[in-house]
Design a protein around this motif. Structure first.
Motif, PDB file in Angstrom:
ATOM      1  N   UNK A   1      -2.164  -0.043  -5.525  1.00  0.00           N
ATOM      2  CA  UNK A   1      -1.436  -0.605  -4.381  1.00  0.00           C
ATOM      3  C   UNK A   1      -1.931  -2.002  -4.045  1.00  0.00           C
ATOM      4  N   UNK A   2      -1.155  -2.707  -3.213  1.00  0.00           N
ATOM      5  CA  UNK A   2      -1.482  -4.089  -2.856  1.00  0.00           C
ATOM      6  C   UNK A   2      -2.873  -4.191  -2.220  1.00  0.00           C
TER       7      UNK A   2
ATOM      8  N   UNK B   1       2.982   8.518  -3.027  1.00  0.00           N
ATOM      9  CA  UNK B   1       3.458   9.901  -3.016  1.00  0.00           C
ATOM     10  C   UNK B   1       4.849   9.909  -3.665  1.00  0.00           C
ATOM     11  N   UNK B   2       4.937  10.445  -4.859  1.00  0.00           N
ATOM     12  CA  UNK B   2       6.215  10.403  -5.586  1.00  0.00           C
ATOM     13  C   UNK B   2       7.315  11.156  -4.853  1.00  0.00           C
ATOM     14  N   UNK B   3       6.947  12.155  -4.056  1.00  0.00           N
ATOM     15  CA  UNK B   3       7.976  12.901  -3.333  1.00  0.00           C
ATOM     16  C   UNK B   3       8.312  12.271  -1.978  1.00  0.00           C
ATOM     17  N   UNK B   4       7.971  11.010  -1.830  1.00  0.00           N
ATOM     18  CA  UNK B   4       8.426  10.196  -0.695  1.00  0.00           C
ATOM     19  C   UNK B   4       9.075   8.906  -1.194  1.00  0.00           C
ATOM     20  N   UNK B   5       9.193   8.761  -2.516  1.00  0.00           N
ATOM     21  CA  UNK B   5       9.566   7.471  -3.105  1.00  0.00           C
ATOM     22  C   UNK B   5      11.030   7.396  -3.546  1.00  0.00           C
TER      23      UNK B   5
ATOM     24  N   UNK C   1       6.640  10.244   6.378  1.00  0.00           N
ATOM     25  CA  UNK C   1       6.012   9.494   5.289  1.00  0.00           C
ATOM     26  C   UNK C   1       5.225   8.362   5.934  1.00  0.00           C
ATOM     27  N   UNK C   2       4.247   7.843   5.207  1.00  0.00           N
ATOM     28  CA  UNK C   2       3.405   6.798   5.774  1.00  0.00           C
ATOM     29  C   UNK C   2       3.615   5.482   5.037  1.00  0.00           C
ATOM     30  N   UNK C   3       3.509   4.382   5.792  1.00  0.00           N
ATOM     31  CA  UNK C   3       3.586   3.058   5.167  1.00  0.00           C
ATOM     32  C   UNK C   3       2.192   2.537   4.821  1.00  0.00           C
ATOM     33  N   UNK C   4       1.172   3.327   5.138  1.00  0.00           N
ATOM     34  CA  UNK C   4      -0.214   2.924   4.865  1.00  0.00           C
ATOM     35  C   UNK C   4      -0.569   3.333   3.426  1.00  0.00           C
TER      36      UNK C   4
ATOM     37  N   UNK D   1       0.592  10.468   2.052  1.00  0.00           N
ATOM     38  CA  UNK D   1       2.057  10.513   2.124  1.00  0.00           C
ATOM     39  C   UNK D   1       2.658   9.108   2.026  1.00  0.00           C
ATOM     40  N   UNK D   2       1.931   8.187   1.401  1.00  0.00           N
ATOM     41  CA  UNK D   2       2.422   6.796   1.257  1.00  0.00           C
ATOM     42  C   UNK D   2       3.725   6.777   0.451  1.00  0.00           C
ATOM     43  N   UNK D   3       4.752   6.151   1.029  1.00  0.00           N
ATOM     44  CA  UNK D   3       6.077   6.172   0.401  1.00  0.00           C
ATOM     45  C   UNK D   3       6.259   5.105  -0.676  1.00  0.00           C
ATOM     46  N   UNK D   4       5.301   4.169  -0.759  1.00  0.00           N
ATOM     47  CA  UNK D   4       5.439   3.079  -1.732  1.00  0.00           C
ATOM     48  C   UNK D   4       6.085   1.862  -1.096  1.00  0.00           C
ATOM     49  N   UNK D   5       6.042   0.710  -1.784  1.00  0.00           N
ATOM     50  CA  UNK D   5       6.574  -0.531  -1.190  1.00  0.00           C
ATOM     51  C   UNK D   5       8.088  -0.529  -1.041  1.00  0.00           C
TER      52      UNK D   5
END
Ligand code: 0X9
Ligand code: ZN
Length: 433
Positions: free
Chosen positions: A262-263, A270-274, A284-287, A292-296
């Motif tokens: 990640x940046x 988390x592929x199941x939030x992407x 989902x989280x933006x962190x 549970x990070x959803x990705x950019x």
């Protein structure tokens, strides 16, 4: 070490089976042989005492991390927790449990969540069964897929649907009596995917052993009919990088995400939030450091991209199971919204097919968002974009690492549900009165 021992045991098993004339007529290692390998736990596969280095690696991986229980009275409270970056592992009546490190604990307390208990992870881990050599790592999974495809050339083919973040192939086994590889087919299609989440190793075993079972039973009248009339795809290990990382040291890492850098230099999305279904709107989280990070952005990840391209290229797909663990539940859309799917007939199909598979597995079938609202999941996207009757299976177990003893019963009941799904794939609406 364990891997060498597994290969040795499998070679022995194959040699024995060949000499005893027990391989199936195709020369394939049979489903029963795979299962007896799992359940008989020969001496070679018995767990080795953990060497000091492995113990140290486990201590490092789990240091400062806790199994926590947090008050959460309903699905909305659970959604708020997911948004705070907490990956809910177990749902109880008024609380949820999962894994948290110091950062997440601080975030939960600043947001006034009530942490009811916390147990250092290493202590809890000592309770987990260790004899898991029967599970298939990436190489063993690929070897078995290749072996099954080679032994059944009339009905099987194997191809890669793309590469993972670290460059591993994402293998897909296709069972179809006419079309092979990536050739188009007009036959109705069923798709089974495992291992979106790294530590959910049982979710690789179920579709992998389902494939072995199908080959063993390819001459049964009903299975023969499905093989001749359907287009069946099995992708057991989508997140191979994460699954390998989770077992790399010989001690489980409790790792969930893929291996993207990640940046902020943290690891994993988390592929199941992407997936592109209300991307990152809830649950989902933006962190980037969060589980549970959803990705950019939606479909930022090579693994979810590969699934997107695969599904978009196959308009014949009608049904789908995405395997996860663990809750003993069958979930259907929506998961990203409290609402029901708007098409009443589709809703009734989801309910009926889910209930039937629930009877066969003993799992509870219900709408995904009743567990919690979480956007960007693969099944919402597969239904919204392709009209596919897509179910998330939360397999059974009391942890991500339920041991080898669970395999035979979990696989057996899930084969029944997977076969039932095949039985409706020609026309899922036929289940309606
Ligand atoms: O949170 C998930 O991705 C799934 N649970 S797991 O413990 N395997 O991580 C459940 C997905 C269900 N989908 C939604 N509720 N949207
Ligand atoms: Zn999962």
């Amino acid at each position: 070490m364990k891997k060498l021992l597994i290969s040795f045991a499998l070679l022995n098993l194959l040699a024995y089976a060949a000499s005893a004339g027990e391989t199936s007529s195709s020369g394939n290692i049979s489903f029963d042989q795979l299962l007896s390998h799992i359940t008989s736990a020969p001496a070679e596969t018995a767990p080795m005492p953990e060497p000091a280095a492995e113990k140290a690696a486990f201590a490092a991986a789990t240091e400062g991390r806790y199994w926590i229980t947090v008050k959460a009275a309903d699905s909305h409270a659970r959604t708020r927790l997911l948004e705070a970056g907490f990956d809910i592992v177990e749902i109880n009546k008024d609380s949820v449990s999962g894994i948290a490190g110091p950062e997440l604990l601080a975030a939960l307390s600043s947001k006034s969540f009530m942490v009811l208990s916390r147990v250092p992870l290493a202590v809890r881990a000592k309770d987990f069964p260790a004899a898991d050599a029967a599970y298939h790592n990436f190489k063993e999974t690929v070897d078995l897929l290749k072996q099954m495809a080679a032994a059944n050339p009339d009905i099987a083919s194997l191809f890669s649907i793309g590469k993972t973040t670290e460059g591993r192939d994402i293998w897909c086994l296709r069972i179809n009596s006419s079309a092979k590889g990536e050739a188009a087919s007009a036959k109705p299609g069923a798709l089974y995917i495992g291992n979106h989440h790294a530590r959910e190793h049982l979710s690789n075993e179920v579709p992998l052993l389902f494939a072995a079972w199908l080959f063993d039973h390819k001459n049964d009248a009903d299975i023969k009919k499905y093989i001749n009339t359907l287009d069946i795809y099995i992708i057991p290990m989508l997140n191979a990088d994460g699954a390998e990382y989770d077992i790399k040291t010989g001690s489980y890492q409790y790792y969930r995400k893929n291996m993207s850098l990640n940046a902020d230099k943290s690891r994993g999305v988390d592929l199941n939030r992407n997936y592109d279904s209300w991307f990152c709107e809830a649950g989902a989280s933006t962190y980037p450091g969060a589980d549970t990070y959803c990705g950019p952005k939606a479909f930022s990840e090579p693994e979810s991209q590969a699934v997107k391209k695969f599904i978009e290229a196959r308009k014949n797909l009608k049904t789908h199971i995405s395997y996860h663990s663990y809750a003993s539940e069958i979930l259907y859309p929506w998961g990203g919204s409290d609402a029901d799917v708007p098409n009443e007939k589709d809703k009734q199909v989801f309910i009926k097919v889910g209930d039937e598979m629930g009877k066969l597995t003993g799992y509870l079938s219900h709408k995904s968002s009743e567990m919690y609202v979480a956007t960007g999941d693969s099944c919402d996207w597969a239904y919204a974009s392709g009209g596919i009757f897509a179910f998330t299976f939360e397999l059974e177990g009391r942890s991500f690492y339920p041991g080898a003893a669970i395999l035979s019963s979990a696989v057996a009941k899930n084969i029944k549900a997977a076969v039932y799904l095949l039985s409706v794939t020609d026309n899922p609406y036929k289940v309606l009165p």
